[in-house]
Design a protein around this motif. Structure first.
Motif, PDB file in Angstrom:
ATOM      1  N   ASN A  63       0.865  -1.177   0.000  1.00  7.01           N
ATOM      2  CA  ASN A  63       0.000   0.000   0.000  1.00  7.01           C
ATOM      3  C   ASN A  63       0.902   1.226   0.000  1.00  7.01           C
ATOM      4  O   ASN A  63       1.546   1.540   1.006  1.00  7.01           O
ATOM      5  CB  ASN A  63      -0.922  -0.003   1.225  1.00  7.01           C
ATOM      6  CG  ASN A  63      -2.006   1.050   1.133  1.00  7.01           C
ATOM      7  OD1 ASN A  63      -1.786   2.150   0.628  1.00  7.01           O
ATOM      8  ND2 ASN A  63      -3.187   0.713   1.628  1.00  7.01           N
ATOM      9  N   GLN A  64       0.969   1.897  -1.129  1.00 10.10           N
ATOM     10  CA  GLN A  64       1.939   2.969  -1.282  1.00 10.10           C
ATOM     11  C   GLN A  64       1.666   4.134  -0.346  1.00 10.10           C
ATOM     12  O   GLN A  64       2.599   4.749   0.184  1.00 10.10           O
ATOM     13  CB  GLN A  64       1.941   3.453  -2.736  1.00 10.10           C
ATOM     14  CG  GLN A  64       2.361   2.378  -3.732  1.00 10.10           C
ATOM     15  CD  GLN A  64       2.411   2.894  -5.149  1.00 10.10           C
ATOM     16  OE1 GLN A  64       2.181   4.075  -5.385  1.00 10.10           O
ATOM     17  NE2 GLN A  64       2.724   2.013  -6.092  1.00 10.10           N
ATOM     18  N   ILE A  65       0.388   4.435  -0.103  1.00 13.75           N
ATOM     19  CA  ILE A  65       0.071   5.551   0.794  1.00 13.75           C
ATOM     20  C   ILE A  65       0.559   5.245   2.202  1.00 13.75           C
ATOM     21  O   ILE A  65       1.169   6.091   2.870  1.00 13.75           O
ATOM     22  CB  ILE A  65      -1.446   5.830   0.765  1.00 13.75           C
ATOM     23  CG1 ILE A  65      -1.891   6.238  -0.640  1.00 13.75           C
ATOM     24  CG2 ILE A  65      -1.813   6.891   1.782  1.00 13.75           C
ATOM     25  CD1 ILE A  65      -3.378   6.464  -0.766  1.00 13.75           C
ATOM     26  N   THR A  66       0.299   4.033   2.673  1.00 16.60           N
ATOM     27  CA  THR A  66       0.753   3.646   4.015  1.00 16.60           C
ATOM     28  C   THR A  66       2.269   3.692   4.110  1.00 16.60           C
ATOM     29  O   THR A  66       2.837   4.166   5.106  1.00 16.60           O
ATOM     30  CB  THR A  66       0.242   2.238   4.348  1.00 16.60           C
ATOM     31  OG1 THR A  66      -1.181   2.212   4.250  1.00 16.60           O
ATOM     32  CG2 THR A  66       0.663   1.828   5.741  1.00 16.60           C
ATOM     33  N   THR A  67       2.950   3.210   3.092  1.00 13.45           N
ATOM     34  CA  THR A  67       4.413   3.202   3.117  1.00 13.45           C
ATOM     35  C   THR A  67       4.977   4.619   3.159  1.00 13.45           C
ATOM     36  O   THR A  67       5.932   4.897   3.891  1.00 13.45           O
ATOM     37  CB  THR A  67       4.946   2.450   1.900  1.00 13.45           C
ATOM     38  OG1 THR A  67       4.390   1.138   1.875  1.00 13.45           O
ATOM     39  CG2 THR A  67       6.465   2.355   1.946  1.00 13.45           C
ATOM     40  N   VAL A  68       4.400   5.534   2.390  1.00 15.01           N
ATOM     41  CA  VAL A  68       4.861   6.929   2.415  1.00 15.01           C
ATOM     42  C   VAL A  68       4.639   7.550   3.791  1.00 15.01           C
ATOM     43  O   VAL A  68       5.517   8.250   4.324  1.00 15.01           O
ATOM     44  CB  VAL A  68       4.152   7.728   1.313  1.00 15.01           C
ATOM     45  CG1 VAL A  68       4.461   9.218   1.452  1.00 15.01           C
ATOM     46  CG2 VAL A  68       4.570   7.226  -0.058  1.00 15.01           C
ATOM     47  N   LEU A  69       3.482   7.287   4.388  1.00 13.16           N
ATOM     48  CA  LEU A  69       3.219   7.825   5.726  1.00 13.16           C
ATOM     49  C   LEU A  69       4.187   7.247   6.754  1.00 13.16           C
ATOM     50  O   LEU A  69       4.621   7.952   7.677  1.00 13.16           O
ATOM     51  CB  LEU A  69       1.777   7.520   6.127  1.00 13.16           C
ATOM     52  CG  LEU A  69       0.688   8.237   5.317  1.00 13.16           C
ATOM     53  CD1 LEU A  69      -0.699   7.791   5.773  1.00 13.16           C
ATOM     54  CD2 LEU A  69       0.816   9.757   5.472  1.00 13.16           C
ATOM     55  N   VAL A  70       4.532   5.971   6.615  1.00 15.67           N
ATOM     56  CA  VAL A  70       5.495   5.367   7.537  1.00 15.67           C
ATOM     57  C   VAL A  70       6.865   6.007   7.355  1.00 15.67           C
ATOM     58  O   VAL A  70       7.596   6.240   8.336  1.00 15.67           O
ATOM     59  CB  VAL A  70       5.549   3.839   7.318  1.00 15.67           C
ATOM     60  CG1 VAL A  70       6.711   3.228   8.088  1.00 15.67           C
ATOM     61  CG2 VAL A  70       4.244   3.192   7.757  1.00 15.67           C
ATOM     62  N   HIS A  71       7.246   6.329   6.120  1.00 16.05           N
ATOM     63  CA  HIS A  71       8.512   7.026   5.899  1.00 16.05           C
ATOM     64  C   HIS A  71       8.531   8.377   6.598  1.00 16.05           C
ATOM     65  O   HIS A  71       9.528   8.752   7.241  1.00 16.05           O
ATOM     66  CB  HIS A  71       8.745   7.225   4.385  1.00 16.05           C
ATOM     67  CG  HIS A  71       9.317   6.015   3.707  1.00 16.05           C
ATOM     68  ND1 HIS A  71       8.572   4.891   3.447  1.00 16.05           N
ATOM     69  CD2 HIS A  71      10.566   5.756   3.237  1.00 16.05           C
ATOM     70  CE1 HIS A  71       9.321   3.988   2.840  1.00 16.05           C
ATOM     71  NE2 HIS A  71      10.553   4.489   2.691  1.00 16.05           N
ATOM     72  N   VAL A 112      22.927   7.422   9.973  1.00 18.32           N
ATOM     73  CA  VAL A 112      22.993   5.967   9.912  1.00 18.32           C
ATOM     74  C   VAL A 112      21.598   5.354  10.030  1.00 18.32           C
ATOM     75  O   VAL A 112      21.229   4.445   9.279  1.00 18.32           O
ATOM     76  CB  VAL A 112      23.924   5.429  11.019  1.00 18.32           C
ATOM     77  CG1 VAL A 112      23.900   3.907  11.048  1.00 18.32           C
ATOM     78  CG2 VAL A 112      25.339   5.929  10.809  1.00 18.32           C
ATOM     79  N   VAL A 113      20.816   5.831  10.993  1.00 21.00           N
ATOM     80  CA  VAL A 113      19.471   5.282  11.192  1.00 21.00           C
ATOM     81  C   VAL A 113      18.595   5.555   9.988  1.00 21.00           C
ATOM     82  O   VAL A 113      17.828   4.687   9.537  1.00 21.00           O
ATOM     83  CB  VAL A 113      18.854   5.868  12.479  1.00 21.00           C
ATOM     84  CG1 VAL A 113      17.412   5.409  12.641  1.00 21.00           C
ATOM     85  CG2 VAL A 113      19.662   5.458  13.696  1.00 21.00           C
ATOM     86  N   VAL A 114      18.698   6.764   9.415  1.00 22.81           N
ATOM     87  CA  VAL A 114      17.886   7.088   8.245  1.00 22.81           C
ATOM     88  C   VAL A 114      18.250   6.193   7.064  1.00 22.81           C
ATOM     89  O   VAL A 114      17.382   5.640   6.373  1.00 22.81           O
ATOM     90  CB  VAL A 114      18.049   8.577   7.892  1.00 22.81           C
ATOM     91  CG1 VAL A 114      17.403   8.864   6.533  1.00 22.81           C
ATOM     92  CG2 VAL A 114      17.422   9.440   8.966  1.00 22.81           C
ATOM     93  N   VAL A 115      19.544   6.036   6.820  1.00 26.41           N
ATOM     94  CA  VAL A 115      19.977   5.197   5.703  1.00 26.41           C
ATOM     95  C   VAL A 115      19.535   3.750   5.914  1.00 26.41           C
ATOM     96  O   VAL A 115      19.043   3.088   4.982  1.00 26.41           O
ATOM     97  CB  VAL A 115      21.504   5.290   5.530  1.00 26.41           C
ATOM     98  CG1 VAL A 115      21.994   4.273   4.516  1.00 26.41           C
ATOM     99  CG2 VAL A 115      21.894   6.698   5.114  1.00 26.41           C
ATOM    100  N   LEU A 145      15.866  -0.699   4.483  1.00 26.29           N
ATOM    101  CA  LEU A 145      14.936  -1.775   4.801  1.00 26.29           C
ATOM    102  C   LEU A 145      13.591  -1.580   4.124  1.00 26.29           C
ATOM    103  O   LEU A 145      12.911  -2.552   3.778  1.00 26.29           O
ATOM    104  CB  LEU A 145      14.753  -1.877   6.320  1.00 26.29           C
ATOM    105  CG  LEU A 145      15.976  -2.316   7.126  1.00 26.29           C
ATOM    106  CD1 LEU A 145      15.674  -2.287   8.611  1.00 26.29           C
ATOM    107  CD2 LEU A 145      16.438  -3.708   6.707  1.00 26.29           C
ATOM    108  N   MET A 146      13.178  -0.330   3.912  1.00 26.81           N
ATOM    109  CA  MET A 146      11.886  -0.052   3.278  1.00 26.81           C
ATOM    110  C   MET A 146      12.040   0.309   1.806  1.00 26.81           C
ATOM    111  O   MET A 146      11.169   0.979   1.239  1.00 26.81           O
ATOM    112  CB  MET A 146      11.186   1.087   4.037  1.00 26.81           C
ATOM    113  CG  MET A 146      10.780   0.747   5.452  1.00 26.81           C
ATOM    114  SD  MET A 146       9.816   2.046   6.274  1.00 26.81           S
ATOM    115  CE  MET A 146      11.053   3.339   6.458  1.00 26.81           C
TER     116      MET A 146
END
Length: 951
Positions: free
Chosen positions: A774-782, A914-917, A922-923
């Protein structure tokens, strides 16, 4: 009609849209073809269900087959509202139908049923045309409205009854994978095993949790100046009460003209068949009893009383003859109309619809009773050493050990070789003893002369009343006890003249800082220590009203028909209660109310129903056990404060023949908190007394002590009047719960799966996010991920805020009924007969060697799978340990170089970057992913484990 049939195998579905608000659905598939409808079973709380069910449709005209579509609707069934909603549908044109040999499983994307619906997922079907004459068409579905109101069990039965050919085809479908056990069942159980809310008419000033029932009470106190009836001038008097067809008879005295009975009788007012009570005094005789005199009472003129009214005082009444004329003798009586709240009710012999015979010989076995179990103590014996051991053979060193015994509890120390004749053990042994202490502590010092010969050196007997009681972990002083010489009868005279100086050093105390576990910890009804000075004030009251039972199964035959003689037993804390026995009724009414003080809400009230098998037993057949009808457990912490719960609980018994419902028991329960703040604070306090944590006991000790404690309680309660039999106490305390059972193993396995189902759901959600389902959910998680990385102080508040919101959201889904035994969770509704036979087998077994060998092989198979899982987990852990252990020098070198490079990189790179990369990696989009395992995972799997060292 054509001989061709359309076969449709509903295989599975994937990634269905959730419908129930909790992220799940209860899906089923309904197939439509040429005005024929078939439906699969409902899969509870499953977004990826598997059915593997085959249905066959009749084809009326084979020439029109290409123009006939097959429609498959996927529905979500809401069991709470008995409704359904559409998840999606699939429509297959008749031109795509192929023969059975060419058919394969195809996954069709679900289409929207209407423009506003949200649909996703796929449905796997195998559709084919067959002309096999042995295949029978399936049975058409009933009306849809009937289906909506069917419980899950009936739904499965309707699907299973689609036709003999369909059932055979379903059984012939091979499984889609190997599982440890069968598929995990849903926690929803059939409607017949569910708790149902009732609305009884509760009333009364004293007993407000039971229905108000009026009784006619007759208290026969004594008589005086009765006339002599025999030639010898003697009289054997007794009193008979007559009220329509009901009779009540007192005991008779031998040669007594001034007898005293002090017996109370009660007759239920709602079943009276006469308005006149006759009290007849008779003389017991061999042939026929003689009439002495009688007294008549009009029920309409009797006084009524209900507590807190004062007790009715008995009066003297003149006896009259059959003509109504005054005769010699007086009888002291008290006759009134009251309720079950009367103080005479517990001691009264009830005569209602259950007792219509003249004189019942087992009055003591049918009365209600309140019991208090004995106070249990742990007896801690520290056997330190012995001095000046004297043995008969002076040429060798003694091989000494000590046997400690209290009643039937026997423990031994290890054997010690004593070159100086002063062996030293320093061993702790723990026993269970009950007040008042009847059995002494006996310590016997024994010398092992040879492998098959022992000689007693001496013995000491210590009465527990003289032992110090301890409520904390303070160290007690030791004490020396002189051993008493054990005499052999042949040389007793000569040995008595010798001086015996052996002694033993002990440290003995009665530990009152523990809670003596006389029941399973999971179902404990009392968590207080034994020492009363450590008790905390009570935090509330629990009141139980035992109303009635319905639809009981007959347990015995009497006068050519099935019947029951039932009574209820309830246990909480040290207080046990037993209701009166209702004789000869399959729908008994008890209407008895009891109260307990509550010291901890995390405790369980247990109620069970039994069939009294002692009423018709002769002296040769006195060993019959009271039969189990069912048991109910109610955890007080699940009850709302001040609310009256009136529910009908199914009485479920698992027998060697399978699961059986024995009836329903109607209860009324109320938990009242007298100290709300103390009740809240008690959740932060330790569950058990502090001695369980300061001086913990091992699991082996706890199991042995619990077993002895139950035996002690059973022995004490079975000696009371009426006795609470041993089988009743053992059933209430779940003494058989520790024995092996394949059914319990399955139940615990699926409980473990259910516990981790939430983590699995989170993992699936993260996988969907990472794979951009679900692209919308993935963008919101980002976006949320970036916010939490750059503002880490929001992580903890966000977690607790989400937990709060989830809890508030789940409030409307909170359980309305108290929890009850669940047949699905217990794996009791589909258990194999051989597994049941194994569970109900005695210990040790009495089955044939061939059957035991078969069960042993099955146990080895199950244990082998568990062993494999444990070995796999150990392998992964050992591989992690191998990273730094140099078991694989090349792998460790690579890991160390990687660690050094990573450390240098992290020193020069901000942690946020580091955490962002890492998070974005992972996503990452599936375009940038490979189907092969990653390099770190490959590296980990190549590391050595200790499996090479196993034999």
């Amino acid at each position: 009609m054509s001989n061709l049939k359309l076969g449709v195998e509903v295989v599975s579905a994937h990634d269905l849209h959730p419908k129930d608000g909790n992220g799940y659905s209860n899906p089923c598939v309904e197939l439509h073809f040429e005005h024929q409808k078939f439906r699969t079973t409902v899969k509870d709380r499953d977004l990826n269900p598997q059915w593997n069910e085959i249905f066959y449709f009749n084809i009326s005209d084979s020439s029109s087959l290409p123009s006939l579509p097959l429609e498959a609707y996927v529905y979500h069934v809401d069991r709470t509202t008995n409704s359904r909603s559409t998840i999606g549908k699939v429509q297959i044109s008749g031109t795509s139908f192929v023969s059975q040999s060419d058919s394969v499983v195809l996954f069709y994307p679900l289409e929207k049923s209407h423009i506003f619906s949200r649909t996703k997922g796929e449905l796997g079907l195998r559709v084919f045309v067959t002309g096999d004459p042995s295949v029978r068409s399936s049975t058409t579905l009933p009306d849809l409205n009937i289906f909506h109101h069917l419980p899950r069990e009936q739904n499965q039965q309707s699907s299973a009854s689609l036709g003999e050919g369909t059932v055979n085809e379903m059984r012939s479908v091979p499984p889609r994978g190997v599982r440890f056990f069968s598929a995990s069942p849903s926690s929803t159980q059939p409607a017949e095993f569910q708790v149902k809310e009732t609305r009884p008419s509760l009333g009364g000033r004293t007993y407000d949790l039971v229905e108000k029932v009026e009784y006619l009470f007759v208290k026969v106190v004594k008589a005086r100046d009765l006339p002599s009836m025999d030639i010898t001038g003697s009289l054997d008097p007794y009193v008979e009460l007559r009220l329509g067809n009901y009779r009540g008879i007192t005991k008779h005295f031998v040669k007594q003209r001034n007898p005293e009975w002090n017996e109370v009788f009660a007759f239920s007012m709602d079943r009276l068949q006469s308005s006149v009570l006759q009290v007849v005094v008779k003389d017991k005789d061999v042939v026929s009893d003689d009439f002495v005199g009688l007294i008549n009472f009009d029920l309409h003129e009797l006084p009524r009383r209900e507590p807190p009214d004062s007790p009715l005082a008995p009066e003297w009444y003149w006896l009259v003859d059959k003509k109504g004329e005054k005769t010699k003798g007086e009888l002291m009586l008290a006759v009134w109309i009251g309720t079950q709240a009367d103080e005479c009710f517990p001691i009264a012999l009830l005569h209602d619809h259950a007792v219509k015979t003249t004189g019942f010989p087992h009055d003591s076995l049918i009365r209600s009773k309140v019991y208090h179990s004995p106070r249990l103590w742990y007896v801690r014996v520290n056997v330190i050493e012995a001095q000046d051991i004297i043995i008969a053979d002076k040429t060798r060193f003694p091989d000494v050990f000590v046997v400690c015994q209290i009643g039937n509890q026997i423990l031994k120390t290890k054997r010690i070789q004593a070159p100086n004749f002063s062996p030293f053990w320093n061993e702790d042994h723990i026993f269970v003893a009950a007040e008042p202490f009847e059995d002494p502590l006996i310590l016997t010092v024994i010398d092992l002369v040879s492998s098959n010969k022992e000689e007693i050196i001496g013995r000491v007997r210590i009465h527990l009343t003289a032992v110090e009681k301890r409520a904390d972990d303070r160290m007690l002083n030791t004490k020396w006890y002189s051993l008493e010489k054990h005499y052999v009868s042949a040389e007793a005279e000569q040995t008595k003249k010798e001086k015996f100086t052996s002694r033993i050093q002990l440290r003995i105390c009665l530990d009152g800082g523990y809670h003596v576990l006389d029941e399973s910890t999971h179902y404990s009804s009392d968590l207080r220590p034994t020492a009363k000075q450590l008790w905390r004030p009570s935090v509330g009251l629990v009141e139980l009203g035992i109303l009635n039972a319905e639809n009981l199964q007959p347990m015995k035959n009497r006068e050519g028909k099935g019947t029951c003689d039932t009574y209820c037993v309830a246990k909480y804390g040290q207080k046990w209660i037993r209701t009166r026995t209702i004789i000869g009724s399959l729908s008994p009414r008890y209407n008895e109310q009891y109260t307990w003080e509550v010291y901890d809400p995390a405790t369980v009230l247990t109620v069970a129903v039994f069939d009294n098998c002692q009423l018709e037993q002769s002296s040769k057949d006195h060993q019959s056990n009271d039969s189990r009808i069912g048991k109910i457990r109610i955890r007080l912490s699940t009850l709302e404060t001040g609310r009256i719960y009136t529910h009908s609980y199914p009485l479920i018994v698992l027998q060697s023949t399978g699961l059986k419902k024995m009836g329903d028991l109607h209860l009324a329960i109320r938990f009242s908190s007298t100290a709300l703040l103390s009740t809240m604070l008690i959740y932060a306090k330790p569950l058990l007394p502090k001695m369980h944590y300061l001086r913990p006991l091992s699991m082996l000790q706890l199991d042995a002590l619990r077993h002895h404690a139950v035996q002690i309680v059973a022995a004490r309660l079975s000696r009371m009047e009426p006795p609470l039999r041993r089988e009743v106490v053992e059933y209430m305390c779940d003494v058989e719960s520790h024995l092996w059972s394949m059914r319990r193993s399955k139940a615990h396995f699926f409980r473990l799966i259910a516990v981790f189902s939430g983590l699995q759901a989170v993992a699936r959600w993260l996988r969907d996010v990472c794979w951009w389902k679900n692209q919308i959910t993935t963008v919101l998680v980002h976006i949320l991920f970036l916010m939490l990385v750059f503002f880490p102080e929001l992580i903890a508040p966000t977690i607790f805020l989400y937990s709060f919101l989830i809890g508030i959201w789940n409030y409307r889904f909170r359980p309305r009924f108290p929890p009850h035994m669940n047949t699905r969770i217990s794996q009791a509704d589909a258990v194999h007969p051989d597994e049941l036979d194994e569970e109900f087998d005695s210990f040790p077994t009495i089955r044939s060697p061939d059957l035991v060998r078969l069960r042993y092989d099955r146990l080895r198979s199950v244990a082998g799978r568990m062993q494999t899982i444990a070995g796999d987990l150990a392998t992964q852990g050992e591989r992690l340990q191998a990273l730094l252990s140099w078991r694989d020098p090349r792998a460790t070198s690579i890991f160390l170089v990687g660690c050094l490079a990573t450390a240098m990189f992290l020193y020069v790179t901000p942690f946020t970057v580091v955490v962002v990369v890492l998070g974005f990696y992972l996503m990452r989009h599936p375009v940038f992913r490979h189907k092969l395992p990653s390099a770190p995972l490959n590296f980990l799997r190549r590391l050595p484990a200790r499996t090479d060292s196993l034999l």
